[in-house]
Write an enzyme that holds these catalytic residues in place. Structure first.
Site, PDB file in Angstrom:
ATOM      1  N   GLY A 205     -25.340  33.725  -7.102  1.00 30.17           N
ATOM      2  CA  GLY A 205     -23.906  33.465  -7.144  1.00 30.17           C
ATOM      3  C   GLY A 205     -23.148  34.438  -6.275  1.00 30.17           C
ATOM      4  N   CYS A 206     -21.878  34.596  -6.558  1.00 29.29           N
ATOM      5  CA  CYS A 206     -21.024  35.494  -5.791  1.00 29.29           C
ATOM      6  C   CYS A 206     -21.629  36.893  -5.746  1.00 29.29           C
ATOM      7  CB  CYS A 206     -19.636  35.544  -6.416  1.00 29.29           C
ATOM      8  SG  CYS A 206     -18.547  36.759  -5.660  1.00 29.29           S
ATOM      9  N   PHE A 207     -21.743  37.451  -4.551  1.00 32.49           N
ATOM     10  CA  PHE A 207     -22.400  38.750  -4.435  1.00 32.49           C
ATOM     11  C   PHE A 207     -21.590  39.906  -5.007  1.00 32.49           C
ATOM     12  CE2 PHE A 207     -21.447  38.158   0.428  1.00 32.49           C
ATOM     13  CZ  PHE A 207     -20.072  38.196   0.219  1.00 32.49           C
TER      14      PHE A 207
END
Length: 236
Positions: A58-60
């Site tokens: 997902g979003c880093f």
């Protein structure tokens, strides 16, 4: 996470307001409660010197934030993996057509924490590995759950661990995690680095990512470090 710089700027402007009532659609999935999953039964041989793991979930922002709070980790850098160098740019990756996933390169001391233990934290608190091509409010192949092994030993551990968790029906449904070997990592733009640490009151972070830090502290107290290791304090 926004897929354009203009939307990112807009989110930053309204982030504090969006926190009210936890109104973001982000972790509407507190239902998939974090749990400490069993450690891998297949482990790697002890290695000398610093080692590296590349993980996507997902979003880093959140994945980087988690590993910045793990003892034995000397660096966690947000970036892109799975595609080519010329498309390793936020605007390009955000289209979902580059083959890249938002990923984090975790550098760690194997005398303090093993690759298998890094993966245990990844599966336990860094993301939900049962979600296919999405995490929370973010959807697209760039948000896929992927391990990028750097050698045959890492690939062996990663494949065996995914099979172990699936066989045990640890999550009650199959893992969506893929394993993609021999992929280069490209650091993300500077404004993405240390995002969680620099923006702890930003709405997206409050709803989606701070709970991960709390889960790490609760489920892995022996691995938790209070002060994060920041890219601003190291040379990439």
């Amino acid at each position: 996470m926004s897929t354009s710089l203009s939307r990112l700027a807009g989110f930053l402007a309204i982030g504090a307001v969006a926190i009210s009532g936890l109104a973001l659609t982000g972790h509407a999935d507190a239902e998939q409660a974090a749990r400490r999953v069993p450690a891998p039964t297949v482990t790697e041989a002890k290695a000398a010197g610093q080692q590296t793991a590349i993980l996507a979930g997902g979003c880093f922002w959140g994945v980087q934030g988690v590993f910045q709070h793990v003892k034995g980790v000397s660096s966690a850098v947000s970036g892109y993996a799975g595609g080519k160098a010329d498309t390793a740019l936020y605007e390009e990756v955000g289209t979902g057509r580059t083959g890249h996933a938002e990923a984090v390169k975790v550098t760690f001391d194997p005398s303090v924490i093993s690759y298998g233990e890094i993966l245990q934290i990844y599966f336990s608190v860094a993301h939900d590995p049962t979600e296919l091509n999405r995490q929370g409010p973010d959807s697209g192949t760039q948000y896929r759950s992927t391990i990028f092994p750097l050698d045959a030993a890492q690939a062996k551990v990663a494949k065996a661990y995914v099979a172990q968790l699936d066989t045990a029906k640890t999550y009650g449904k199959p893992l969506a995690t893929t394993i993609e070997a021999d992929k280069a990592f490209y650091p993300a733009e500077a404004y993405h680095q240390d995002f969680l640490a620099r923006n702890p009151t930003y709405g997206y972070i409050v709803v989606n990512d701070l709970p991960k830090i709390e889960d790490l502290s609760r489920l892995f107290p022996e691995r938790f470090r209070t002060a994060p290791v920041l890219t601003a304090d190291i040379s990439q």
